[in-house]
Design a protein around this motif. Structure first.
Motif, short mmCIF file in Angstrom:
data_model
loop_
_atom_site.label_atom_id
_atom_site.label_comp_id
_atom_site.label_asym_id
_atom_site.label_seq_id
_atom_site.Cartn_x
_atom_site.Cartn_y
_atom_site.Cartn_z
N ASP A 2 0.86 -1.17 0.00
CA ASP A 2 0.00 0.00 0.00
C ASP A 2 0.90 1.22 0.00
O ASP A 2 1.95 1.23 0.66
CB ASP A 2 -0.89 0.00 1.24
N ASN A 3 0.52 2.25 -0.73
CA ASN A 3 1.35 3.45 -0.81
C ASN A 3 1.31 4.29 0.48
O ASN A 3 2.06 5.24 0.62
CB ASN A 3 0.89 4.30 -2.00
N ASN A 4 0.43 3.93 1.41
CA ASN A 4 0.28 4.63 2.68
C ASN A 4 1.29 4.08 3.69
O ASN A 4 1.20 2.91 4.09
CB ASN A 4 -1.15 4.45 3.19
N ARG A 5 2.21 4.92 4.15
CA ARG A 5 3.25 4.46 5.07
C ARG A 5 2.71 4.06 6.43
O ARG A 5 3.40 3.38 7.20
CB ARG A 5 4.31 5.54 5.25
N ASN A 6 1.49 4.47 6.76
CA ASN A 6 0.89 4.10 8.05
C ASN A 6 0.42 2.65 8.09
O ASN A 6 0.11 2.14 9.17
CB ASN A 6 -0.31 5.00 8.36
N VAL A 7 0.33 1.99 6.95
CA VAL A 7 -0.10 0.59 6.92
C VAL A 7 1.01 -0.29 7.49
O VAL A 7 2.17 -0.16 7.12
CB VAL A 7 -0.44 0.17 5.48
N SER A 57 5.07 -0.08 6.79
CA SER A 57 5.72 -0.23 8.09
C SER A 57 5.52 -1.64 8.64
O SER A 57 4.67 -2.39 8.17
CB SER A 57 5.18 0.83 9.06
N ALA A 58 6.33 -1.98 9.64
CA ALA A 58 6.33 -3.35 10.14
C ALA A 58 5.39 -3.56 11.31
O ALA A 58 4.46 -4.36 11.25
CB ALA A 58 7.77 -3.75 10.51
N LEU A 202 9.02 7.31 -0.23
CA LEU A 202 9.40 7.49 1.17
C LEU A 202 9.27 6.15 1.88
O LEU A 202 8.36 5.37 1.60
CB LEU A 202 8.50 8.52 1.85
N ARG A 203 10.17 5.90 2.82
CA ARG A 203 10.13 4.60 3.49
C ARG A 203 9.15 4.58 4.65
O ARG A 203 8.81 5.62 5.23
CB ARG A 203 11.52 4.20 3.97
N GLY A 204 8.72 3.38 4.98
CA GLY A 204 7.90 3.19 6.16
C GLY A 204 8.76 3.20 7.41
O GLY A 204 9.91 3.64 7.41
N ALA A 205 8.22 2.69 8.49
CA ALA A 205 8.93 2.63 9.77
C ALA A 205 9.02 1.18 10.23
O ALA A 205 8.21 0.33 9.85
CB ALA A 205 8.21 3.47 10.82
N GLY A 228 15.09 0.88 11.03
CA GLY A 228 14.13 1.89 10.63
C GLY A 228 13.66 2.72 11.80
O GLY A 228 14.02 2.48 12.96
N ASP A 229 12.84 3.73 11.52
CA ASP A 229 12.28 4.58 12.57
C ASP A 229 11.50 3.73 13.56
O ASP A 229 10.87 2.73 13.21
CB ASP A 229 11.35 5.63 11.96
N GLY A 230 11.55 4.16 14.82
CA GLY A 230 10.99 3.39 15.92
C GLY A 230 12.06 2.75 16.78
O GLY A 230 11.80 2.25 17.87
N ASN A 231 13.29 2.77 16.31
CA ASN A 231 14.47 2.35 17.08
C ASN A 231 15.47 3.52 17.04
O ASN A 231 16.08 3.75 15.99
CB ASN A 231 15.09 1.10 16.50
N PRO A 232 15.59 4.27 18.15
CA PRO A 232 14.99 4.11 19.48
C PRO A 232 13.51 4.47 19.50
O PRO A 232 12.98 5.04 18.54
CB PRO A 232 15.81 5.08 20.34
N ALA A 233 12.87 4.17 20.65
CA ALA A 233 11.42 4.32 20.74
C ALA A 233 10.96 5.76 20.51
O ALA A 233 9.87 5.98 19.96
CB ALA A 233 10.94 3.82 22.09
N ASN A 234 11.78 6.73 20.88
CA ASN A 234 11.34 8.12 20.72
C ASN A 234 11.36 8.59 19.27
O ASN A 234 10.96 9.72 18.97
CB ASN A 234 12.18 9.07 21.60
N SER A 235 11.82 7.74 18.35
CA SER A 235 11.82 8.09 16.93
C SER A 235 10.61 7.54 16.18
O SER A 235 10.49 7.74 14.98
CB SER A 235 13.09 7.58 16.25
#
Length: 241
Positions: A2-7, A57-58, A202-205, A228-235
């Motif tokens: 899906d082109n939506n990075r929130n998926v 995203s994962a 653009l990449r997912g997280a 990817g983003d989310g490591n660290p948690a504040n990212s």
């Protein structure tokens, strides 16, 4: 895909009772991937290259942890793996050249962009179409789960020294994606068209959270990986679908 990075590939859900202690453990053979983004298509004739698609995203954290005594702890064991979905590369731009007012004036399409690493993989962009008096640009190649696809080559026409744009490479860990190349002009001065390459995605997280109320802790054992983003948690970016 899906082109939506929130998926996301895996999400916790929201409706957990008070005092829930959630533990997400990615074991030694466990892997969570976001989907890779498709590469942009090569141009149609002398047109612009196609834009690439975003990666997904994962892991998505939906559980609200700022009230009700709830918590969420992610543990990645030795050999465990979480990876964002990487973006595709843009498609190459095409050209029309008129070097000598000949009936054989070339119109040449650009190359397709490479796919982004992920699971499902990012598919390479299609080869360009609509060339006249010369070849179409090549298709981009597919990615694998962890290795990006490469952009397809642009081409020269039957006359002149102009060249259509190469497709941009997709992305993987440690290597960014690329926009598609613009067509490049040869030495002639007659009226002609040289089009731009498409934009990279653009990449997912690796890990996203629904909003600021969805906190988590992240523990990574030696030999575990979170890319990817989310490591660290504040990212971790906000937004989970």
């Amino acid at each position: 895909t899906d082109n939506n990075r929130n998926v996301v590939a895996l999400r916790t859900g929201q409706n957990w009772p008070d005092n829930t202690e959630m533990i997400i453990e990615v074991g030694s053979s466990g892997k969570i991937f976001g989907a890779g983004g498709r590469g942009g298509h090569g141009s149609n004739g002398s047109g612009e290259g196609g834009d690439a698609e975003n990666g997904n995203s994962a892991l998505g954290i939906d559980i609200t942890t700022n009230s009700g005594g709830k918590s969420c702890n992610i543990i990645v064991r030795n050999g465990g793996y979480i990876q964002c979905g990487f973006e595709g590369g843009g498609g190459g731009g095409g050209f029309y050249d008129d070097p000598n007012k000949s009936s054989q004036d070339p119109v040449i399409s650009g190359g397709g962009g490479g796919g982004g690493a992920g699971r499902p993989i990012g598919v390479g962009g299609n080869a360009g179409t609509g060339s006249q008096h010369g070849p179409n640009g090549d298709a981009g190649t597919n990615a694998t789960n962890t290795v990006r696809g490469l952009g397809g080559s642009g081409k020269n026409g039957s006359q002149g020294s102009s060249r259509s744009g190469d497709g941009g490479n997709g992305a993987q860990s440690g290597a960014d994606s690329e926009n598609g190349d613009n067509a490049t002009q040869g030495s002639s001065d007659n009226p002609k068209t040289f089009s731009a390459g498409g934009d990279k995605g653009l990449r997912g997280a690796a890990i996203r959270k629904r909003d600021a109320s969805c906190g988590y802790t992240l523990s990574i054992d030696s030999g575990g990986q979170v890319i990817g983003d989310g490591n660290p948690a504040n990212s971790a970016p906000a937004g989970v679908n």
